[in-house]
Design a protein around this motif. Structure first.
Motif, PDB file in Angstrom:
ATOM      1  N   ARG A   1      -2.676  -4.464  -3.823  1.00  0.00           N
ATOM      2  CA  ARG A   1      -2.042  -3.839  -4.979  1.00  0.00           C
ATOM      3  C   ARG A   1      -1.757  -2.389  -4.617  1.00  0.00           C
ATOM      4  O   ARG A   1      -2.533  -1.757  -3.895  1.00  0.00           O
ATOM      5  CB  ARG A   1      -2.984  -3.913  -6.192  1.00  0.00           C
ATOM      6  N   ASP A   2      -0.666  -1.856  -5.018  1.00  0.00           N
ATOM      7  CA  ASP A   2      -0.275  -0.463  -4.751  1.00  0.00           C
ATOM      8  C   ASP A   2      -0.067  -0.186  -3.264  1.00  0.00           C
ATOM      9  O   ASP A   2      -0.168   0.965  -2.829  1.00  0.00           O
ATOM     10  CB  ASP A   2      -1.304   0.518  -5.326  1.00  0.00           C
ATOM     11  N   ASP A   3       0.161  -1.239  -2.461  1.00  0.00           N
ATOM     12  CA  ASP A   3       0.437  -1.108  -1.020  1.00  0.00           C
ATOM     13  C   ASP A   3      -0.663  -0.380  -0.249  1.00  0.00           C
ATOM     14  O   ASP A   3      -0.413   0.210   0.802  1.00  0.00           O
ATOM     15  CB  ASP A   3       1.788  -0.427  -0.776  1.00  0.00           C
ATOM     16  N   ALA A   4      -1.883  -0.406  -0.761  1.00  0.00           N
ATOM     17  CA  ALA A   4      -3.001   0.224  -0.049  1.00  0.00           C
ATOM     18  C   ALA A   4      -3.347  -0.591   1.192  1.00  0.00           C
ATOM     19  O   ALA A   4      -3.217  -1.807   1.198  1.00  0.00           O
ATOM     20  CB  ALA A   4      -4.222   0.301  -0.971  1.00  0.00           C
ATOM     21  N   GLN A   5      -3.765   0.074   2.250  1.00  0.00           N
ATOM     22  CA  GLN A   5      -4.178  -0.617   3.463  1.00  0.00           C
ATOM     23  C   GLN A   5      -5.635  -1.045   3.321  1.00  0.00           C
ATOM     24  O   GLN A   5      -6.474  -0.277   2.848  1.00  0.00           O
ATOM     25  CB  GLN A   5      -3.999   0.274   4.679  1.00  0.00           C
ATOM     26  N   ILE A   6      -5.913  -2.300   3.711  1.00  0.00           N
ATOM     27  CA  ILE A   6      -7.264  -2.849   3.649  1.00  0.00           C
ATOM     28  C   ILE A   6      -7.612  -3.369   5.035  1.00  0.00           C
ATOM     29  O   ILE A   6      -6.862  -4.158   5.619  1.00  0.00           O
ATOM     30  CB  ILE A   6      -7.370  -3.971   2.595  1.00  0.00           C
ATOM     31  N   ALA A   7      -8.739  -2.935   5.568  1.00  0.00           N
ATOM     32  CA  ALA A   7      -9.155  -3.298   6.925  1.00  0.00           C
ATOM     33  C   ALA A   7      -9.739  -4.717   6.959  1.00  0.00           C
ATOM     34  O   ALA A   7     -10.279  -5.199   5.967  1.00  0.00           O
ATOM     35  CB  ALA A   7     -10.196  -2.301   7.423  1.00  0.00           C
ATOM     36  N   PRO A   8      -9.639  -5.386   8.125  1.00  0.00           N
ATOM     37  CA  PRO A   8     -10.266  -6.710   8.265  1.00  0.00           C
ATOM     38  C   PRO A   8     -11.764  -6.610   7.988  1.00  0.00           C
ATOM     39  O   PRO A   8     -12.406  -5.629   8.340  1.00  0.00           O
ATOM     40  CB  PRO A   8     -10.016  -7.074   9.726  1.00  0.00           C
ATOM     41  N   GLY A   9     -12.313  -7.627   7.357  1.00  0.00           N
ATOM     42  CA  GLY A   9     -13.735  -7.646   7.037  1.00  0.00           C
ATOM     43  C   GLY A   9     -14.087  -6.992   5.720  1.00  0.00           C
ATOM     44  O   GLY A   9     -15.220  -7.087   5.257  1.00  0.00           O
ATOM     45  N   THR A  10     -13.136  -6.346   5.095  1.00  0.00           N
ATOM     46  CA  THR A  10     -13.381  -5.676   3.808  1.00  0.00           C
ATOM     47  C   THR A  10     -13.474  -6.726   2.707  1.00  0.00           C
ATOM     48  O   THR A  10     -12.678  -7.659   2.653  1.00  0.00           O
ATOM     49  CB  THR A  10     -12.235  -4.692   3.485  1.00  0.00           C
ATOM     50  N   ARG A  11     -14.421  -6.556   1.833  1.00  0.00           N
ATOM     51  CA  ARG A  11     -14.534  -7.444   0.673  1.00  0.00           C
ATOM     52  C   ARG A  11     -13.403  -7.127  -0.288  1.00  0.00           C
ATOM     53  O   ARG A  11     -13.085  -5.964  -0.521  1.00  0.00           O
ATOM     54  CB  ARG A  11     -15.888  -7.259   0.007  1.00  0.00           C
ATOM     55  N   ILE A  12     -12.798  -8.196  -0.833  1.00  0.00           N
ATOM     56  CA  ILE A  12     -11.654  -8.019  -1.734  1.00  0.00           C
ATOM     57  C   ILE A  12     -11.880  -8.801  -3.025  1.00  0.00           C
ATOM     58  O   ILE A  12     -12.734  -9.679  -3.099  1.00  0.00           O
ATOM     59  CB  ILE A  12     -10.328  -8.446  -1.060  1.00  0.00           C
ATOM     60  N   ARG A  13     -11.060  -8.462  -4.038  1.00  0.00           N
ATOM     61  CA  ARG A  13     -11.067  -9.160  -5.326  1.00  0.00           C
ATOM     62  C   ARG A  13      -9.627  -9.464  -5.701  1.00  0.00           C
ATOM     63  O   ARG A  13      -8.734  -8.622  -5.563  1.00  0.00           O
ATOM     64  CB  ARG A  13     -11.722  -8.287  -6.389  1.00  0.00           C
ATOM     65  N   VAL A  14      -9.378 -10.665  -6.182  1.00  0.00           N
ATOM     66  CA  VAL A  14      -8.040 -11.091  -6.596  1.00  0.00           C
ATOM     67  C   VAL A  14      -7.747 -10.508  -7.973  1.00  0.00           C
ATOM     68  O   VAL A  14      -8.513 -10.705  -8.916  1.00  0.00           O
ATOM     69  CB  VAL A  14      -7.935 -12.630  -6.632  1.00  0.00           C
ATOM     70  N   VAL A  15      -6.619  -9.782  -8.075  1.00  0.00           N
ATOM     71  CA  VAL A  15      -6.220  -9.187  -9.356  1.00  0.00           C
ATOM     72  C   VAL A  15      -4.902  -9.757  -9.879  1.00  0.00           C
ATOM     73  O   VAL A  15      -4.471  -9.424 -10.978  1.00  0.00           O
ATOM     74  CB  VAL A  15      -6.128  -7.645  -9.258  1.00  0.00           C
ATOM     75  N   GLY A  16      -4.266 -10.616  -9.081  1.00  0.00           N
ATOM     76  CA  GLY A  16      -3.006 -11.219  -9.504  1.00  0.00           C
ATOM     77  C   GLY A  16      -2.520 -12.202  -8.468  1.00  0.00           C
ATOM     78  O   GLY A  16      -3.141 -12.389  -7.414  1.00  0.00           O
TER      79      GLY A  16
END
Length: 110
Positions: free
Chosen positions: A76-91
């Motif tokens: 969301r918002d084109d933020a960069q997320i590194a491999p291995g980072t925990r994520i949450r589905v928002v859409g």
């Protein structure tokens, strides 16, 4: 080529052509008529707030592991997320999940 040779050759050609058409039709049916409308596990949606892990860098798109399977995702918002980072589905946009990075210390359920 004489007529006596042409008729058996034409029959053999037609038989081979029918076999080839049959094989192509069978291979096409195996794929599933609506396979493109579903994710790998046969589902087309992921629950909002599902947790997972980024498998590749999301810059802003990549692959995440959520609810037991890999999904294409974008941050969301084109933020960069590194491999291995925990994520949450928002859409979700079609078969692409929209995700945000979870704060450090959050559980990854995948």
């Amino acid at each position: 080529m004489t007529t006596d040779q042409a008729i058996p050759a034409a029959i053999a050609f037609v038989v081979l052509l029918l076999i080839a058409v049959g094989v192509v039709r069978v291979m096409g049916r195996r794929r599933g008529k609506n396979e493109d409308a579903f994710g790998a596990g046969g589902t087309s949606t992921v629950p909002l707030d599902a947790h997972g892990v980024a498998k590749t860098a999301l810059t802003p798109s990549g692959v995440v592991y959520v609810v037991g399977e890999d999904w294409t995702a974008r941050s969301r918002d084109d933020a960069q997320i590194a491999p291995g980072t925990r994520i949450r589905v928002v859409g979700q946009d079609g078969l692409t999940l929209i995700v945000v990075a979870e704060p450090a210390g959050s559980p990854a359920e995948g």
